[in-house]
Scaffold this motif. Structure first.
Motif, mmCIF file in Angstrom:
data_model
loop_
_atom_site.group_PDB
_atom_site.id
_atom_site.type_symbol
_atom_site.label_atom_id
_atom_site.label_comp_id
_atom_site.label_asym_id
_atom_site.label_seq_id
_atom_site.Cartn_x
_atom_site.Cartn_y
_atom_site.Cartn_z
ATOM 1 N N ILE A 24 0.831 -1.201 0.000
ATOM 2 C CA ILE A 24 0.000 0.000 0.000
ATOM 3 C C ILE A 24 0.867 1.252 0.000
ATOM 4 O O ILE A 24 1.648 1.480 0.934
ATOM 5 N N ILE A 25 0.730 2.073 -1.020
ATOM 6 C CA ILE A 25 1.434 3.347 -1.068
ATOM 7 C C ILE A 25 0.861 4.272 0.004
ATOM 8 O O ILE A 25 -0.351 4.462 0.090
ATOM 9 N N GLY A 26 1.754 4.814 0.813
ATOM 10 C CA GLY A 26 1.318 5.735 1.857
ATOM 11 C C GLY A 26 1.129 5.093 3.213
ATOM 12 O O GLY A 26 0.915 5.797 4.202
ATOM 13 N N ALA A 27 1.211 3.758 3.292
ATOM 14 C CA ALA A 27 1.092 3.108 4.598
ATOM 15 C C ALA A 27 2.373 3.259 5.408
ATOM 16 O O ALA A 27 2.385 3.012 6.609
ATOM 17 N N ASN A 28 3.438 3.658 4.726
ATOM 18 C CA ASN A 28 4.703 3.964 5.401
ATOM 19 C C ASN A 28 5.086 5.396 5.057
ATOM 20 O O ASN A 28 5.047 5.793 3.887
#
Length: 574
Positions: A24-28
């Motif tokens: 998931i892009i943005g989960a980190n």
């Protein structure tokens, strides 16, 4: 949704393994503390796939479950029954000692989730008979999270049937008259989200945390083996394996249905995105998907130290036992019994769309991000080394434009910055060498002039020595003249009137001799002072020459080292 993944930021070294593993892009999110890169989890965007936990080498990521609350409530006398995932048999080979210990702690009823898996298969078969579009199976709560949060177009395809765990819980509450709070012994972190959304199960007790509790408290499991509080299950025990649901349905339908499968976070989410773009012509009747590569048997909440061949052996033995004990007629009869006993509607689940923060950026912001990365040419923008955790430089630039990553997290930019600084330092060092050359020349010139001064001082000292010898000779002559004058005075006195004139001359000669003697004495004092001064000057000049020699050696050494450093850095640059 409940925050399940924890993040110990003080332990993070910025290796980016978590970013690389996360689907998931943005989960980190990347930040900077001092000169160190730090990555933290954004729990509002996390689907609890567990990939970051199992890829992290620095114990930064962990997860929370309900194990301690479950054990505390048992001690407080709470009425709790339990459902146990088939994956338990992978960890506890004896298969029943843990169940005995759980009963000793106060658990009242224990059901095998394989029963719910059989119900799940039955419900799917009955649902398939009434559905005219492809289905995405949903025993995996991580997949459900992904679709609810990020793939809303797939909600219509998501199987309406509850997972085996929820089917077991519903069966226990609605058909077995069990009104206790339910605890699930599960191999999955994300089951907590499923339980929170459906309200049938109160505790997600993960296998990893429960066995960790047992180990940390030096608990010895009892030797007595106990079983489950229900009749044996059928092929439901295969569900934790990749393609387990597929095998169950094919056992009933044969090859009438096309069932595709995909598992593992490296593949399944890309496959789901492709699924959303395809038309029904190319889609399978059923898409059997799991987040974990090895299925639930090596789930997110099980220590990943299991030997895959041992796991497959245990599951295959279970399959053979079922086939030996259960023929097709019995299997069909089991489903006929379910038709008479169970209501399909009880096992139907509805899903809610979950809206998450959408990250957006303009073309100008993307271009600015590329410039911040020092990537101006097309080749530079296709470097795609992946060290930042992103799959491509464009993805990295987009994250910078969205504010969830930093240019300093790009190893190519860091290398270019180091190279730029390196060249700057080489230029300074080269300039310093030129200055050192001038210093060496100046020191050599000073040394030559100091040598000339020393030679002049030696000559002067020799002249003073000669002058001293002359004054000594003058002093001797003065003494002799004084004696002659004295003798002349005596002779003049004896001559009487005739010697008076000579007496005057003798007195003048004596006065001249005395004055010469005084002058010689003064000259000797000056000679002594001059000699001492010359000696001091000579000593200081020697010291200066020694210091100049030492400085020459040191500067020459620095000059040599700088030359060697420049040569080495030029080789590194090449």
């Amino acid at each position: 949704m409940r925050k399940l993944i924890t993040n110990n930021e003080t332990a993070c070294v910025g290796c980016n393994r978590c970013i690389r593993a996360c689907p998931i892009i943005g989960a980190n999110r990347v930040s900077k503390k001092g000169h160190l890169i730090n990555v933290s989890v954004d729990t509002d965007r996390c689907i609890a796939c567990g990939a970051c936990i199992h890829t992290c080498r620095h114990n930064v990521r962990n997860f929370v479950d309900d194990t301690e609350q479950f054990l505390y409530d048992l001690r407080m006398g709470a009425k709790i029954s339990m459902l146990v995932a088939p994956a338990n048999r992978i960890i506890e080979e004896e298969g029943g000692r843990l169940l005995t210990w759980l009963r000793q702690q106060g658990v009242r009823n224990i059901y095998d989730v394989s029963v719910g898996a059989d119900i799940c298969t039955w419900a799917h078969i009955r649902a398939i008979e009434n559905v005219n579009h492809p289905l995405i199976t949903q025993p995996c709560p991580v997949i459900v999270n992904f679709i609810q949060m990020y793939a809303h177009d797939l909600l219509k395809y998501l199987s309406p049937i509850h997972s085996p765990m929820l089917c077991t819980a519903i069966f226990m509450k609605k058909y077995c008259d069990i009104h206790d709070n339910l605890a699930a012994l599960s191999p999955c972190i994300a089951k907590a989200h499923e339980f929170d959304a459906t309200n049938y199960v109160k505790y997600n007790v993960t296998l990893e945390k429960l066995f960790q509790h047992i180990e940390e408290n030096n608990i010895r499991l009892p030797d007595t083996i106990s079983g489950f509080d229900h009749q044996d299950s059928a092929l439901g025990l295969l569900y934790p394996m990749p393609g387990g649901l597929k095998e169950n349905i094919e056992y009933f339908f044969g090859k009438q249905l096309r069932i595709d499968q995909s598992e593992g976070s490296d593949y399944v989410y890309d496959a789901l995105k492709e699924f959303a773009k395809e038309d029904n012509i190319n889609l399978p009747d059923i898409f059997d998907v799991l987040n974990c590569h090895e299925g639930c048997n090596v789930g997110t909440a099980i220590k990943h130290d299991q030997n895959r061949f041992r796991v497959s052996t245990i599951m295959d033995e279970g399959r053979k036992n079922v086939f030996n004990d259960l023929d097709r007629e019995q299997y069909e009869q089991l489903f006929n019994d379910y038709d008479n006993i169970l209501r399909l509607d009880d096992f139907i689940r509805k899903y809610n769309r979950i809206d998450t923060k959408k990250y957006a950026y303009s073309d100008n912001e993307l271009e600015q991000a590329f410039l911040e990365l020092n990537k101006k040419s097309e080749d530079e923008r296709l470097f795609d080394c992946g060290a930042c955790g992103s799959d491509s430089c464009k993805e990295m630039a987009s994250k910078i434009a969205m504010g969830i990553d930093l240019p300093d997290n790009c190893i190519k930019k860091l290398r270019d910055d180091v190279l730029y600084d390196h060249r700057f330092i080489v230029d300074i060092a080269t300039s310093n060498i030129e200055n050192l050359n001038h210093v060496i020349e100046d020191i050599s010139d000073i040394k030559n002039k100091s040598d000339e001064i020393q030679r002049s001082l030696i000559t002067l000292n020799e002249a003073i020595k000669k002058f001293k010898n002359i004054t000594t000779d003058i002093d001797t002559i003065s003494t002799h003249i004084n004696l002659i004058a004295l003798n002349a005075s005596i002779a003049a006195a004896k001559a009487g009137q005739h010697g008076s004139t000579f007496s005057v001359v003798a007195d003048e000669i004596r006065n001249l001799a005395n004055k010469s003697k005084l002058t010689v004495a003064e000259s000797e004092t000056l000679v002594t002072e001059s000699t001492n001064s010359i000696s001091t000057i000579n000593s200081r000049t020697n010291d200066i020459c020694t210091d100049i020699d030492d400085a020459h050696v040191s500067i020459s050494s620095i000059h040599k080292s700088l030359n060697e450093t420049i040569e080495k850095t030029k080789k590194w640059e090449d």
